[in-house]
Design a protein around this motif. Structure first.
Motif, PDB file in Angstrom:
ATOM      1  N   TYR A 174       9.440 -33.222  -9.169  1.00 44.05           N
ATOM      2  CA  TYR A 174       9.347 -34.471  -8.404  1.00 44.05           C
ATOM      3  C   TYR A 174       7.924 -34.686  -7.877  1.00 44.05           C
ATOM      4  N   LEU A 175       7.351 -33.643  -7.301  1.00 46.59           N
ATOM      5  CA  LEU A 175       5.986 -33.761  -6.770  1.00 46.59           C
ATOM      6  C   LEU A 175       4.990 -34.085  -7.885  1.00 46.59           C
ATOM      7  N   TYR A 176       5.168 -33.456  -9.038  1.00 44.07           N
ATOM      8  CA  TYR A 176       4.255 -33.704 -10.157  1.00 44.07           C
ATOM      9  C   TYR A 176       4.342 -35.169 -10.608  1.00 44.07           C
ATOM     10  N   LYS A 177       5.572 -35.678 -10.689  1.00 36.48           N
ATOM     11  CA  LYS A 177       5.763 -37.075 -11.094  1.00 36.48           C
ATOM     12  C   LYS A 177       5.168 -38.044 -10.071  1.00 36.48           C
ATOM     13  N   GLU A 178       5.032 -37.564  -8.825  1.00 37.95           N
ATOM     14  CA  GLU A 178       4.404 -38.373  -7.780  1.00 37.95           C
ATOM     15  C   GLU A 178       2.894 -38.100  -7.689  1.00 37.95           C
ATOM     16  N   ASN A 179       2.355 -37.528  -8.784  1.00 37.09           N
ATOM     17  CA  ASN A 179       0.909 -37.305  -8.948  1.00 37.09           C
ATOM     18  C   ASN A 179       0.333 -36.243  -8.017  1.00 37.09           C
ATOM     19  N   LYS A 180       1.149 -35.285  -7.586  1.00 36.34           N
ATOM     20  CA  LYS A 180       0.648 -34.165  -6.796  1.00 36.34           C
ATOM     21  C   LYS A 180       0.258 -33.039  -7.747  1.00 36.34           C
ATOM     22  N   ARG A 181      -0.928 -32.508  -7.548  1.00 38.72           N
ATOM     23  CA  ARG A 181      -1.422 -31.465  -8.450  1.00 38.72           C
ATOM     24  C   ARG A 181      -1.771 -30.172  -7.712  1.00 38.72           C
ATOM     25  N   LYS A 182      -2.237 -30.294  -6.488  1.00 40.83           N
ATOM     26  CA  LYS A 182      -2.583 -29.104  -5.714  1.00 40.83           C
ATOM     27  C   LYS A 182      -1.462 -28.894  -4.691  1.00 40.83           C
ATOM     28  N   ILE A 183      -0.433 -28.179  -5.139  1.00 35.81           N
ATOM     29  CA  ILE A 183       0.791 -28.027  -4.352  1.00 35.81           C
ATOM     30  C   ILE A 183       0.842 -26.616  -3.761  1.00 35.81           C
ATOM     31  N   VAL A 184       0.737 -26.536  -2.444  1.00 37.83           N
ATOM     32  CA  VAL A 184       0.798 -25.253  -1.739  1.00 37.83           C
ATOM     33  C   VAL A 184       2.265 -24.852  -1.588  1.00 37.83           C
ATOM     34  N   PHE A 185       2.526 -23.548  -1.666  1.00 38.58           N
ATOM     35  CA  PHE A 185       3.904 -23.055  -1.525  1.00 38.58           C
ATOM     36  C   PHE A 185       3.979 -22.018  -0.411  1.00 38.58           C
ATOM     37  N   VAL A 186       4.940 -22.209   0.506  1.00 42.99           N
ATOM     38  CA  VAL A 186       5.178 -21.245   1.577  1.00 42.99           C
ATOM     39  C   VAL A 186       6.503 -20.548   1.290  1.00 42.99           C
ATOM     40  N   SER A 187       6.427 -19.284   0.921  1.00 44.51           N
ATOM     41  CA  SER A 187       7.630 -18.516   0.581  1.00 44.51           C
ATOM     42  C   SER A 187       8.232 -17.906   1.844  1.00 44.51           C
ATOM     43  N   GLY A 188       9.435 -17.332   1.684  1.00 44.43           N
ATOM     44  CA  GLY A 188      10.016 -16.524   2.746  1.00 44.43           C
ATOM     45  C   GLY A 188       9.576 -15.078   2.571  1.00 44.43           C
ATOM     46  N   SER A 189      10.149 -14.186   3.358  1.00 46.03           N
ATOM     47  CA  SER A 189       9.802 -12.769   3.275  1.00 46.03           C
ATOM     48  C   SER A 189      10.160 -12.210   1.904  1.00 46.03           C
ATOM     49  N   SER A 190       9.258 -11.396   1.343  1.00 47.22           N
ATOM     50  CA  SER A 190       9.510 -10.770   0.044  1.00 47.22           C
ATOM     51  C   SER A 190      10.624  -9.739   0.108  1.00 47.22           C
ATOM     52  N   GLU A 191      11.078  -9.383   1.328  1.00 43.31           N
ATOM     53  CA  GLU A 191      12.182  -8.450   1.499  1.00 43.31           C
ATOM     54  C   GLU A 191      13.523  -9.107   1.152  1.00 43.31           C
ATOM     55  N   ILE A 192      13.537 -10.439   1.079  1.00 47.82           N
ATOM     56  CA  ILE A 192      14.775 -11.172   0.844  1.00 47.82           C
ATOM     57  C   ILE A 192      14.750 -11.737  -0.571  1.00 47.82           C
ATOM     58  N   GLU A 193      15.792 -11.448  -1.345  1.00 43.18           N
ATOM     59  CA  GLU A 193      15.791 -11.777  -2.763  1.00 43.18           C
ATOM     60  C   GLU A 193      15.669 -13.277  -3.030  1.00 43.18           C
ATOM     61  N   ILE A 194      16.308 -14.123  -2.192  1.00 47.45           N
ATOM     62  CA  ILE A 194      16.204 -15.554  -2.474  1.00 47.45           C
ATOM     63  C   ILE A 194      14.770 -16.052  -2.302  1.00 47.45           C
ATOM     64  N   SER A 195      13.986 -15.380  -1.457  1.00 46.25           N
ATOM     65  CA  SER A 195      12.565 -15.740  -1.326  1.00 46.25           C
ATOM     66  C   SER A 195      11.867 -15.549  -2.664  1.00 46.25           C
ATOM     67  N   ASN A 196      12.170 -14.430  -3.311  1.00 40.65           N
ATOM     68  CA  ASN A 196      11.543 -14.128  -4.591  1.00 40.65           C
ATOM     69  C   ASN A 196      12.023 -15.073  -5.684  1.00 40.65           C
ATOM     70  N   LEU A 197      13.306 -15.460  -5.633  1.00 36.95           N
ATOM     71  CA  LEU A 197      13.828 -16.411  -6.613  1.00 36.95           C
ATOM     72  C   LEU A 197      13.142 -17.770  -6.459  1.00 36.95           C
ATOM     73  N   ARG A 198      12.969 -18.204  -5.218  1.00 37.39           N
ATOM     74  CA  ARG A 198      12.317 -19.492  -4.978  1.00 37.39           C
ATOM     75  C   ARG A 198      10.845 -19.435  -5.383  1.00 37.39           C
TER      76      ARG A 198
END
Length: 333
Positions: A174-198
């Motif tokens: 969705y962000l790409y289609k809205e012309n966003k190219r420099k997209i920062v990502f804030v993950s959760g703790s690496s101790e939690i598996e869903i953080s790693n999946l995301r």
């Protein structure tokens, strides 16, 4: 004043103690409606409260389930807990809530407490690497259903999850289609598996568009403060960015506060996406664009699944997975 007993009810109703016990324990198919009504009326008059411990020892069921959540202050977990409680009430089960504060030692103590209270089962949302907690339940024969977060070694156990990776990919698309190219990502703790999946979903999607940059990844902790700190770190290290994708809504809300205080206008200067679709995401202004999880359905289905396990009913799906949905609101331009 001494506590009313089952014998007191029997004496007043003119029936045997066994008859009272059968009525109160719903084993009364051969007892007349008039007798049952009389017993219930006397029970209310005497304010009689059954001894649940004695009952659970004789029936091997307490009519109670435990709910373990990692952070009750996070609206995502409180909304799930509410759904579980609603479903439990429907099935005539009581609930015991336990909040681990993402502390494994506290979590293990609560699990030991739930086992000692003879709960019939536990709905478990992990606070981290929670293998020992699940081992305790497993070794004591207590049925459990994992919700939201996988636990290492128990990936094929009864569970209710969201397709986390797919949800993140939808958000990046969705962000790409809205012309966003420099997209920062804030993950959760690496101790939690869903953080790693995301995080995996972010990496896969960004690489597919050939815009992946490892320096755009920052780690939070699924809390408002975690979102604030990660955003402050982003502003210190990244000068130009189009969007920030937070791994959950509460981090996004914390990040939005920091951005606004630093003079950023949302979505004109920076677009924001969260993950969860908690109720607060619709209250903030602008309303938060997010990857929505069906929170209430997750809680309801996890409770239904646990009760099916407890009652040894036929179970068609051991692991239930919900597909998240992109919800477009006001934080993406």
């Amino acid at each position: 004043m001494r506590k009313a007993t089952m014998q007191d009810i029997a004496n007043k109703a003119g029936v045997s103690k066994t008859t009272v016990s059968m009525v109160l324990n719903k084993k009364d198919s051969n007892i007349s409606s008039a007798t049952k009504d009389k017993i219930f009326k006397i029970t209310q008059e005497l304010n009689y409260i059954p001894n649940s411990i004695a009952r659970s020892l004789s029936t091997r069921k307490s009519g109670t389930i435990g709910i373990m959540v990692p952070d009750i202050t996070n609206p995502f977990f409180s909304e799930i807990a509410r759904a579980i409680e609603d479903a439990a009430n429907f099935f005539e089960y009581n609930v015991i809530f336990c909040n681990s504060d993402n502390e494994i030692e506290k979590e293990e103590k609560y699990i030991q407490l739930l086992v000692s209270k003879l709960v019939d089962g536990v709905i478990f949302i992990a606070g981290g690497k929670s293998t020992k907690s699940i081992d305790i339940l497993n070794n004591n024969g207590v049925p459990f259903v994992l919700v939201d977060r996988y636990v290492e070694g128990y990936e094929n156990s009864y569970g209710v999850y969201t397709l986390n990776k797919e949800g993140i990919i939808d958000g990046i698309d969705y962000l790409y289609k809205e012309n966003k190219r420099k997209i920062v990502f804030v993950s959760g703790s690496s101790e939690i598996e869903i953080s790693n999946l995301r995080l995996d979903g972010y990496k896969e999607a960004m690489k597919s568009y050939k815009i992946y940059d490892e320096s755009l990844i920052f780690e939070g902790d699924f809390t408002i403060d975690g979102g604030k700190k990660a955003t402050e770190e982003i502003l210190e290290n990244i000068k130009d960015f189009d969007a920030i994708f937070y791994s959950n809504d509460v981090m996004a809300l914390g990040g939005m506060k920091v951005l606004k205080r630093q003079g950023y206008t949302i979505p004109e200067d920076v677009s924001i996406i969260g993950f969860d679709n908690i109720q607060l995401s619709q209250i903030v202004e602008p309303e938060l664009t997010t990857i929505g999880q069906p929170i209430y359905d997750i809680g309801k289905e996890s409770c239904k699944l646990l009760i099916d396990v407890i009652n040894e009913n036929d179970i068609h799906e051991k692991v239930i997975k919900f597909k998240p949905k992109l919800i477009k609101r006001g934080t993406v331009k």
